[in-house]
Design a protein around this motif. Structure first.
Motif, PDB file in Angstrom:
ATOM      1  N   ALA B  12     -23.930 -12.457  37.444  1.00 48.91           N
ATOM      2  CA  ALA B  12     -24.344 -11.928  36.142  1.00 48.91           C
ATOM      3  C   ALA B  12     -24.421 -13.061  35.130  1.00 48.91           C
ATOM      4  O   ALA B  12     -23.496 -13.867  35.021  1.00 48.91           O
ATOM      5  N   ILE B  13     -25.536 -13.108  34.396  1.00 48.12           N
ATOM      6  CA  ILE B  13     -25.752 -14.169  33.411  1.00 48.12           C
ATOM      7  C   ILE B  13     -25.900 -13.536  32.030  1.00 48.12           C
ATOM      8  O   ILE B  13     -26.614 -12.561  31.860  1.00 48.12           O
ATOM      9  N   GLU B  14     -25.234 -14.122  31.059  1.00 46.69           N
ATOM     10  CA  GLU B  14     -25.252 -13.549  29.700  1.00 46.69           C
ATOM     11  C   GLU B  14     -25.465 -14.675  28.696  1.00 46.69           C
ATOM     12  O   GLU B  14     -24.724 -15.653  28.685  1.00 46.69           O
ATOM     13  N   SER B  15     -26.480 -14.535  27.862  1.00 41.80           N
ATOM     14  CA  SER B  15     -26.726 -15.549  26.827  1.00 41.80           C
ATOM     15  C   SER B  15     -27.321 -14.882  25.602  1.00 41.80           C
ATOM     16  O   SER B  15     -28.242 -15.409  25.005  1.00 41.80           O
ATOM     17  N   SER B  16     -26.785 -13.697  25.237  1.00 40.10           N
ATOM     18  CA  SER B  16     -27.444 -12.944  24.169  1.00 40.10           C
ATOM     19  C   SER B  16     -27.167 -13.509  22.788  1.00 40.10           C
ATOM     20  O   SER B  16     -27.930 -13.320  21.872  1.00 40.10           O
TER      21      SER B  16
END
Lengths: 165, 351
Positions: B12-16
Motif C-alpha cells: 500500500a502506497i500513500e502520498s496524499s
C-alpha cells in the motif's frame, strides 16, 4: 483607459450583493486577482460571486489546503486558487495554473494574488479588500486592460442603477 | 514453510499530503511492515503544508520508502499480489507521485491495482481492533484539509453529508495559531496554550451552530479571534497580538471550535438515526474535542469510536480497506486518475 471603482460594504449581506452584481456583468472568463488580509472576507466574496454564476456553493470553500478548486456547474467555469501556502511563483505555475489563466474560457479567482503577480496576464481585474471597521469592508476594483475595463464599467452602471447597492 | 507464508501480500502506497508511506499487509490483516517518511520538518518553517515542496519530497522519498517496506516485510516484488494507492482526496501533485509509482509497479509486475479514498480509510481505521462491524455509522473526518461528515453504510460507501463552507477545522487552528504567534502545527500549540488560559475572558461566536444544515464555517471565528486579539480594523488596530492574552484567546477559540464540532456531530447522528459515531483525522487528537465527544455520546446513548492516533497518519488502515476492495473485485484500471477534491451529494434534498 483603465477604470477603477470603490465600494464600501457595510455587512456580509452587502458583500453578497456585490458578488452577485459582479457575476451578473461577467460574460466570459477573466482572471480576477483578490488581495486582503486574513479575515477580510475574500472567501465570502468568492462564494457570493460563484452563487451568482449558478455554481452550487456547497462545493465553494477555502482552497488553502488543495490550492485549486474547479467549479464547472455555473454559467462560466470557475478556477478558484489560494496561494496562501505556496512558496513561490514556480510552485503556482507547476500546478498548471497558467493553463487556466491564459484561457478565455475560465474565470480565475486568485486569493492572495500578490504572491504570484508575475504570473498574471496583461488584462485582469484587480480587487483589493480592506477591513475598515468591524463589519465594513472596502472593495477596490481596478482594471488593467480593455476586457477588465469593460467589466468595471458595467459593474459601476449596475451598482448605480440598483438602489439596494 | 509455515502456513502464514502462503497468505497473499499487498503493498500500500500513500502520498496524499505530507507523508510518504508504504506498508506491506497480509490478507489476514497482519501488518508486515509500515514505513512513514514524515515531511513534518520540511513544513514547519512554512507554517503549513507547502504542496510543491510536498510533491518534490514525495518524488525523492517514494522509492526508498517502498524498498524499506519490502525489506522489512522480508518480501520481494514478485511476492506481491496487488498494489494499493490513495487517489483521493489530497494535493494533486502529491497524489500523482504515489499513483504513478503504484501504476508502474502494477503494470510491470502484472498484478491488480486498487485505488483507495483516504477519507474512507480514516473512518475504517476506527473499526480496526474492534470485534464488531462499525457500519453503518456517522463518520466525521476532521483535519487540516477536512471537516467532513459522512453517512457510512459500509467501508466503501461513505457519502459526504456536510462540510465546511470556508476554512477546515485544522486550517482554522493553524491560522489562529499564526494570529496568536503560536508555532505550527496550530492544533497542539493552541491546546497547550489553552491549558493556562481562561476561555471565559473572551466571548467567541459559534458559527452555524443553530443552523439546521450540517455545514461548518470557521472564517468568522478566525476573524473574531483576530479582532479580540488586536482590536477592530482601523488606526488603533495592533500589528501584533499582546502576549498576555494569547492563552485566554487560545482557550476561548478552542472551546468555541470544539462546541461547533461536537454539536454538528450530534446533529448528524440524530438525522441519520445511527447509534454510532466514528471520528478520524488529525484534529481528533485534540483532548478537549475527545472529552466533549465522549460526554455527548454518553448523553445521546451512542457508541463513539475515535481512530487510534497511529492510524490517523499511518496507512495500515488504507491497506486493510484495499483488501476489502480487492476481495470485492473492485480493482482499478491503469488509466485511473487522482480526485483531489471532494464529491458531495445533496443531502438536504435526498432526505
Amino acid at each position: 483607459m483603465n477604470s477603477s471603482l470603490t465600494f464600501l460594504s457595510q455587512s456580509g449581506h452587502e458583500t453578497d450583493q456585490l458578488g452577485h452584481a459582479l457575476a451578473a456583468v461577467l460574460t466570459h472568463g477573466l482572471p480576477i486577482a483578490l488581495n486582503g488580509q486574513l479575515g477580510s472576507g475574500k472567501t465570502r466574496f468568492v462564494r457570493a460571486l460563484c452563487s451568482g454564476l449558478g455554481v452550487d456553493i456547497a462545493f465553494v470553500n477555502s482552497p488553502t489546503f488543495v490550492i485549486m478548486q474547479l467549479y464547472t456547474d455555473g454559467r462560466i467555469p470557475v478556477a478558484h486558487f489560494d496561494t496562501y501556502r505556496l512558496g513561490d511563483l514556480d510552485e503556482f505555475l507547476s500546478i498548471g495554473a497558467d493553463e487556466y489563466l491564459l484561457s478565455d474560457e475560465w474565470l480565475c479567482l486568485i486569493e492572495w494574488a500578490d504572491r504570484i503577480s508575475e504570473a498574471l496576464p496583461d488584462d485582469y481585474l484587480d480587487i483589493r479588500v480592506q477591513q475598515v471597521a468591524e463589519t465594513s469592508r472596502e472593495f477596490q476594483f481596478r482594471s488593467t486592460g480593455p476586457r477588465s475595463s469593460g467589466i468595471v464599467d458595467a459593474l459601476r452602471n449596475r451598482l448605480s442603477s440598483s438602489p439596494s447597492g | 514453510m509455515n502456513e502464514a507464508s502462503s497468505l497473499r501480500r499487498l503493498l500500500a502506497i500513500e502520498s496524499s499530503c505530507d507523508e510518504t508511506a508504504a506498508a506491506v499487509v497480509r490478507e489476514d490483516g497482519v501488518v508486515l511492515s509500515s514505513i512513514i517518511a514524515s515531511q513534518f520538518e520540511l513544513h514547519e518553517e512554512w507554517g503549513g503544508v507547502v504542496p510543491e515542496i510536498a510533491s518534490r519530497a514525495h518524488v525523492r522519498r517514494i522509492l526508498p520508502v517502498i524498498q524499506a517496506a519490502l525489506k522489512e516485510a522480508g518480501c520481494l516484488t514478485s511476492d506481491l499480489h496487488a498494489i494499493a494507492v490513495t487517489t483521493e482526496p489530497g494535493l494533486v501533485g502529491s497524489l500523482l507521485v504515489g499513483l504513478t509509482a503504484a501504476k508502474t509497479m502494477a503494470m510491470s509486475l502484472q498484478i491488480p491495482l486498487v485505488t483507495v479514498n483516504h477519507v474512507e480509510a480514516h473512518i475504517y481505521a476506527c473499526g480496526m481492533g474492534q470485534d464488531h462491524s462499525i457500519y453503518p455509522c456517522a463518520g466525521f473526518v476532521v483535519s487540516g484539509g477536512h471537516t467532513n461528515l459522512y453517512d457510512c453504510r459500509s467501508a466503501t460507501e461513505c457519502q459526504l453529508i456536510g462540510g465546511t463552507t470556508d476554512d477546515a477545522a485544522g486550517e482554522a487552528f493553524d491560522k489562529v495559531a499564526r494570529i496568536l504567534n503560536l508555532p505550527y502545527p496550530g492544533g497542539p500549540a493552541i491546546q497547550k496554550a489553552a491549558l493556562s488560559g481562561n476561555a471565559k475572558k473572551f466571548t467567541m461566536p459559534r458559527p452555524l451552530i443553530h443552523s439546521g444544515r450540517l455545514d461548518f464555517s470557521f472564517a468568522g471565528l478566525k476573524t473574531a479571534v483576530l479582532y479580540a486579539a488586536r482590536g477592530v480594523p482601523g488606526p488603533n488596530q495592533l500589528a501584533e497580538t499582546p502576549p498576555e492574552c494569547v492563552n485566554d484567546l487560545a482557550a476561548a477559540f478552542q472551546e468555541a471550535a470544539v462546541d461547533v464540532l461536537v454539536s454538528k456531530c450530534r446533529q448528524a447522528v440524530r438525522q441519520l438515526g445511527y447509534s454510532r459515531l466514528c471520528v478520524g483525522g488529525g484534529v481528533a487528537a485534540n483532548q478537549l474535542l475527545r472529552n466533549e465527544l465522549q460526554k455527548m455520546a454518553k448523553r445521546e446513548r451512542i457508541e463513539l469510536l475515535v481512530a487510534p492516533m497511529n492510524l490517523c497518519t499511518d496507512n495500515a488502515a488504507m491497506a486493510a480497506i484495499a483488501w476489502d476492495l480487492l476481495k470485492a473485485g473492485k480493482t482499478a484500471n491503469l488509466d485511473a486518475d487522482v480526485l483531489p477534491g471532494l464529491v458531495r451529494h445533496n443531502f438536504q434534498n435526498r432526505r
